[in-house]
Enzyme design. Sequence first.
Site, PDB file in Angstrom:
ATOM      1  N   SER A 128       0.866  -1.134   0.094  1.00  0.00           N
ATOM      2  CA  SER A 128      -0.102   0.117   0.039  1.00  0.00           C
ATOM      3  C   SER A 128       0.884   1.200   0.046  1.00  0.00           C
ATOM      4  CB  SER A 128      -0.902  -0.042   1.253  1.00  0.00           C
ATOM      5  OG  SER A 128      -1.713  -1.069   1.248  1.00  0.00           O
TER       6      SER A 128
ATOM      7  N   SER B 292      -3.236  -3.739  -3.088  1.00  0.00           N
ATOM      8  CA  SER B 292      -2.793  -2.620  -2.630  1.00  0.00           C
ATOM      9  C   SER B 292      -3.610  -1.391  -2.353  1.00  0.00           C
ATOM     10  CB  SER B 292      -1.537  -1.826  -3.753  1.00  0.00           C
ATOM     11  OG  SER B 292      -0.875  -0.820  -3.082  1.00  0.00           O
TER      12      SER B 292
ATOM     13  N   ASP C 282      -3.825   2.267  -2.187  1.00  0.00           N
ATOM     14  CA  ASP C 282      -3.323   3.382  -2.502  1.00  0.00           C
ATOM     15  C   ASP C 282      -4.451   4.763  -2.274  1.00  0.00           C
ATOM     16  OD1 ASP C 282      -1.188   1.710  -3.463  1.00  0.00           O
ATOM     17  OD2 ASP C 282      -2.224   1.423  -5.323  1.00  0.00           O
TER      18      ASP C 282
END
Length: 319
Positions: free
Chosen positions: A216, A254, A256
């Site tokens: 992340s 992830s 983000d």
Amino acid sequence: MQTPRRVRDLGVTVGTLSTGPLNAVTDVPGVRVGQTTITGNGLNTGVTAIVPDGWAETLPAAVAVGNGYGKLVGSTQVDELGVIETPILLTGTLSTFRVADALISWVLDRDPRITSRNPVVGETNDGHLSDIRRRPVTPDHVHSALDTATSALPAEGCAGAGTGTCALGFKAGIGTASRVLDHGVVGALVQSNFSGLLTVLGTPVPAQPIDADGNSCMIVVATDLPLDARQLGRLARRAIFAMARVGSDYAPGSGDYAIAFSTRRTPGFADRDLRCPFQAVTESVEEALLNSLTMAQTTTGFQDRTVQAVSHDLIRRLG
């Protein structure tokens, strides 16, 4: 062991705009950063607090989500109302909720009239190098990060919420950078912990992939330009775009996120003039991400796992 160096000190100049005096998010007037670092006995984690002056009266803000596989406590209210009303804190995944609770306690202690506040806390997963299930962050750690926040250059690499994070095959952590425009400053602070192929000024840097769950990136963008929440959302999206410039693969697992805020409450900026702020946020985030790597040190942590820092000699050859 190599001495941590910012990427600019290794001969790598990102973009064309001028940096602030510290080349940090704290170049934005009224923005302070404090951090608490927790290490030893299988732990590499901590707290990073971004504390803007005027948070108690709310500041314009916006959130952008590149991939929502993560936790950003308080993001829906920021999206709905276009403001933040607490400092912004970063930590490890399973400590997110304890940090949010401690942040609320800290805020309530400062104003006996408060009956509702929206804490903003983001995270990345530092479980590869830290015993994340222990959830070691306490209210004292949170309050220390908040109480010691200053306008000095924040510690980068293995510090605060970046103590146990890794990115692009190397040890990473906290990074920061800034750009100065004619009428204000744009600064960024990142907690980098994502996968991909490290790329420096367009040149790939091969590395062994890290077998770790949780990839992340949390990006905080600050400015003193008089932007409204909609315009700040446009900056936040460009912050996530900038991850591609250092090689992010935007993996399915992830989280983000970018959150952008202004220290100016009265908007008055024309959309046609956003070209330079867009460039400033892209350059700042790219350089902050690279700083998060070059300022980190090789770290051995939970279950004797070791993640290497990126070679400075290699970075110098790319500069």
